[in-house]
Enzyme design. Structure first.
Site, PDB file in Angstrom:
ATOM      1  N   HIS A 157      33.450  47.117  50.325  1.00 39.73           N
ATOM      2  CA  HIS A 157      34.032  45.710  49.216  1.00 39.73           C
ATOM      3  C   HIS A 157      34.917  46.119  48.411  1.00 39.73           C
ATOM      4  CE1 HIS A 157      32.134  42.204  47.038  1.00 39.73           C
ATOM      5  NE2 HIS A 157      32.929  42.382  46.342  1.00 39.73           N
ATOM      6  N   GLU A 178      40.552  42.377  45.772  1.00 37.48           N
ATOM      7  CA  GLU A 178      40.783  43.852  45.115  1.00 37.48           C
ATOM      8  C   GLU A 178      41.406  44.177  44.209  1.00 37.48           C
ATOM      9  OE1 GLU A 178      37.020  44.933  45.281  1.00 37.48           O
ATOM     10  OE2 GLU A 178      36.841  42.139  45.793  1.00 37.48           O
ATOM     11  N   HIS A 233      40.649  44.825  40.544  1.00 38.88           N
ATOM     12  CA  HIS A 233      40.094  45.857  40.393  1.00 38.88           C
ATOM     13  C   HIS A 233      41.730  46.732  40.437  1.00 38.88           C
ATOM     14  CE1 HIS A 233      36.297  44.535  40.698  1.00 38.88           C
ATOM     15  NE2 HIS A 233      36.404  43.931  41.544  1.00 38.88           N
TER      16      HIS A 233
END
Length: 230
Positions: free
Chosen positions: A65, A119, A123
């Site tokens: 993930h 992502e 992040h």
């Protein structure tokens, strides 16, 4: 004269403050990573359903993930550098592995790039002081190879067969195999049953080694949870 000096001081303060706040939320300011893997069966059997990527149905295995910078107080930085957007050309050598180990299940079907872009920008940009864009994705792939979650579970007789298993046995089997305590996240299937959804492991700031988690996410599972097929 006093008014002029006061005005100049105020202007100087206004110039300095943004840089101070920017530094406090910079990509250098995090303590560890959460490395998060999800079970595709638990993503797809919810009321929202799922869509397989353009490359076809992923393997029945935990998929990545994300790799998420985090603080020891449980909060996390996000969207740290808009000047460094996702660039698929920087990971062209990783795409085959990415499609296998980091597949998208979101609808509508796609190649996975929208998922990876999200992502990275949410992040990955917060870890640029440690690893660049290519290294960010390579690090996650390396961690996936190090942490064979499905192998750890099946070795302990915990199989994705739709049956219920104790949360304690799931955690213990992963810790015994990998050497570090995982955090297990649950969601609910279309019938409302609690099931194994995601597994969190903690990684040091360099991204090179697993560590015991300084803090776990919020939320909890039941004592018994399902492990659905995929």
């Amino acid at each position: 004269m006093k008014i002029l000096l006061a005005s100049l001081c105020l202007i100087s303060l206004l110039v300095i403050l943004p840089s101070v706040f920017s530094a406090s939320s910079s990509s250098e300011d995090f303590d560890f990573f959460y490395f998060v893997q999800q079970w595709p069966g638990s993503y797809c059997d919810t009321q929202k359903k799922c869509c397989y990527p353009n490359s076809g149905k992923p393997a029945a295995d935990f998929g990545i993930h994300g790799l998420w910078p985090n603080y020891k107080d449980g909060t996390y930085p996000s969207n740290c550098d808009a000047s460094k957007p996702f660039d698929s050309s920087t990971i062209s050598d990783l795409l085959t592995s990415m499609k296998k180990s980091w597949p998208t299940l979101a609808c509508p079907s796609g190649s996975g790039e929208a998922f990876w872009e999200h992502e990275w920008e949410k992040h990955g940009t917060c870890s640029e002081s440690v690893i660049d864009q290519h290294e960010y994705f390579q690090t996650a792939l390396n961690l996936k190879q190090k942490t064979n979650l499905l192998g750890a579970l099946t070795k302990a007789g915990i199989n994705p067969d739709g049956k219920s298993y104790s949360l304690e046995s799931i955690r213990d089997s992963i810790k015994e195999s990998i050497g570090f305590t995982p955090w297990v996240e649950c969601n609910r299937d279309g019938s409302g049953n609690s099931q194994l959804y995601q597994v969190y492991l903690c990684v040091d700031r360099s991204g090179s080694g697993l560590i015991e988690c300084p803090v776990f996410p919020h939320g909890k599972c039941g004592a018994e949870i399902e492990f659905p097929s995929f």
